[in-house]
Design a protein around this motif. Sequence first.
Motif, mmCIF file in Angstrom:
data_model
loop_
_atom_site.group_PDB
_atom_site.id
_atom_site.type_symbol
_atom_site.label_atom_id
_atom_site.label_comp_id
_atom_site.label_asym_id
_atom_site.label_seq_id
_atom_site.Cartn_x
_atom_site.Cartn_y
_atom_site.Cartn_z
ATOM 1 N N PRO A 30 44.823 -33.488 130.127
ATOM 2 C CA PRO A 30 44.201 -32.901 131.309
ATOM 3 C C PRO A 30 42.676 -33.043 131.271
ATOM 4 O O PRO A 30 42.108 -33.306 130.226
ATOM 5 C CB PRO A 30 44.600 -31.430 131.218
ATOM 6 N N GLN A 96 42.741 -33.658 138.854
ATOM 7 C CA GLN A 96 43.433 -32.372 138.871
ATOM 8 C C GLN A 96 42.403 -31.306 138.516
ATOM 9 O O GLN A 96 41.349 -31.628 137.963
ATOM 10 C CB GLN A 96 44.566 -32.359 137.847
ATOM 11 N N PRO A 97 42.651 -30.047 138.841
ATOM 12 C CA PRO A 97 41.679 -29.004 138.472
ATOM 13 C C PRO A 97 41.401 -29.040 136.966
ATOM 14 O O PRO A 97 42.330 -28.999 136.154
ATOM 15 C CB PRO A 97 42.391 -27.709 138.881
ATOM 16 N N ILE A 99 39.791 -28.009 133.130
ATOM 17 C CA ILE A 99 39.493 -26.863 132.275
ATOM 18 C C ILE A 99 37.980 -26.840 132.135
ATOM 19 O O ILE A 99 37.386 -27.821 131.675
ATOM 20 C CB ILE A 99 40.153 -27.016 130.897
ATOM 21 N N ARG A 123 41.477 -25.009 136.140
ATOM 22 C CA ARG A 123 42.796 -24.662 135.608
ATOM 23 C C ARG A 123 42.694 -23.552 134.570
ATOM 24 O O ARG A 123 43.596 -22.738 134.406
ATOM 25 C CB ARG A 123 43.396 -25.924 134.987
ATOM 26 N N VAL A 223 42.850 -17.200 136.228
ATOM 27 C CA VAL A 223 43.213 -18.323 135.361
ATOM 28 C C VAL A 223 43.064 -17.910 133.897
ATOM 29 O O VAL A 223 42.375 -16.936 133.574
ATOM 30 C CB VAL A 223 42.334 -19.553 135.657
#
Length: 288
Positions: A30, A96-97, A99, A123, A223
Amino acid sequence: MVHLASEPFMETAADGLPLAGEIWQPHGAPAVLFAHGLGQTRLAWRGAAAALAARGHRCVSFDSRGHGESGRVAGGGYALEQFAADLRQIAGRQPQPPILIGASMGGLLGLLLAGELRPAPFRALVLVDITPRWESSGVARILDFMQAHADGFADYAEAADRIAAYLPQRRERKREDQLRPLLRRGEDGRLRWHWDPALLSGLAQESARHQPRLLAAAARVAVPVLLLSGSRSDVVSRATVAEFLALVPHARHVEVPGATHMLAGDANDDFTAAIGAFIDTLDGAARP
């Protein structure tokens, strides 16, 4: 460990200001996005970013406006909303979102966005030695150092001396090749910091008035959150950590022994290991 090279990029902020950054593992997952503190650059993250990229993560870092290779605001009109908008824009560019790993100012911006926006642009959130209420004496010490050398330095050796006095816990003295990206030579031949001096009279001076908003945002963060703090930090304390954990009861807290507010630089291996362990607990995270 495999050492991966980064790829530079240039983003244009909503108001036209250029934002310089770099990416490791462009196709990794990710995504991990790094946001530095006031007076720092994306170079503060290179060790951690390279280590996490070697684990398969897409790692992105950038110089905030007024810092490093990014543009400066004409007239010095820096505002919290500008920095938050820049961070949100770069986060939104990821597949993608991401970290978010945010140190000091970068962490506060992440906290604000994660608490006020739905859906959150991240995320998960890693706060590096910062809480929505901080110890004013520690922040004052940082600002004093930033303001102390308005006339710059005669050479890199003098700059290294001043940094060594400010960071006595560091074993290694800064080399010229490490200092070169952090200093700019003026027309008078003096070396000055990479950041815009107007930052000190704008964003930094009014930071305390944002605390109620930051506290309210923290209470709305949904989150996963990891708070990393240094055992020798003078910016966060047991009291500020306890308050934060009460506001965000699902957050985890890890204290890094011997580290100060400059946590990533003081103990990068421990810092990176703690982040890697946190990422591994997230659903769907890539495993080494």
